[in-house]
Design a protein around this motif. Sequence first.
Motif, mmCIF file in Angstrom:
data_model
loop_
_atom_site.group_PDB
_atom_site.id
_atom_site.type_symbol
_atom_site.label_atom_id
_atom_site.label_comp_id
_atom_site.label_asym_id
_atom_site.label_seq_id
_atom_site.Cartn_x
_atom_site.Cartn_y
_atom_site.Cartn_z
ATOM 1 N N PRO A 1 17.094 -57.917 -31.702
ATOM 2 C CA PRO A 1 16.486 -56.860 -32.514
ATOM 3 C C PRO A 1 15.790 -57.417 -33.754
ATOM 4 O O PRO A 1 16.357 -58.215 -34.482
ATOM 5 N N GLY A 2 14.554 -57.035 -33.971
ATOM 6 C CA GLY A 2 13.825 -57.405 -35.195
ATOM 7 C C GLY A 2 13.409 -58.853 -35.236
ATOM 8 O O GLY A 2 13.691 -59.657 -34.360
ATOM 9 N N ARG A 3 12.716 -59.202 -36.316
ATOM 10 C CA ARG A 3 12.216 -60.560 -36.508
ATOM 11 C C ARG A 3 13.278 -61.532 -36.964
ATOM 12 O O ARG A 3 13.270 -62.700 -36.604
ATOM 13 N N SER A 4 14.195 -61.055 -37.788
ATOM 14 C CA SER A 4 15.266 -61.909 -38.300
ATOM 15 C C SER A 4 16.607 -61.213 -38.081
ATOM 16 O O SER A 4 17.158 -60.608 -38.998
ATOM 17 N N PRO A 5 17.143 -61.291 -36.874
ATOM 18 C CA PRO A 5 18.406 -60.594 -36.607
ATOM 19 C C PRO A 5 19.551 -61.194 -37.417
ATOM 20 O O PRO A 5 19.540 -62.382 -37.741
ATOM 21 N N CYS A 6 20.522 -60.370 -37.728
ATOM 22 C CA CYS A 6 21.678 -60.829 -38.505
ATOM 23 C C CYS A 6 22.574 -61.695 -37.625
ATOM 24 O O CYS A 6 22.461 -61.710 -36.390
ATOM 25 N N LEU A 7 23.470 -62.423 -38.254
ATOM 26 C CA LEU A 7 24.362 -63.328 -37.546
ATOM 27 C C LEU A 7 25.222 -62.579 -36.528
ATOM 28 O O LEU A 7 25.475 -63.082 -35.434
#
Length: 103
Positions: free
Chosen positions: A12-18
């Motif tokens: 999901p998204g350009r910078s997914p969370c850890l």
Amino acid sequence: MNILKAVRLSLPGRSPCLDSLAAALDRPERNKIDCLNWKDFSYRPQVEFALGYTGSEILIRFFVREDYFKAEKTGSNDNVFEDSCVEFFFSPGGDGVYYNFEF
């Protein structure tokens, strides 16, 4: 030598969370590391990993169980191979040139 194929991941998204990255790699089809390369060292921790990629990243998640571990190296470019560690080697061109990451 084993050759593994990584799974393409849709994140999901350009910078997914850890947490999103960890969830994408937390699947039942893990690869086991079960060879022993050094006869003088019989200790073998349980090690599995999941491997994936996106259009621009390689993602690997290690799952390690062992009785004891050593973690003394804390600086950038310290000799982490002297601590308990995992390594990832890969040769993207298949030409014998490889990269090694130690964690």
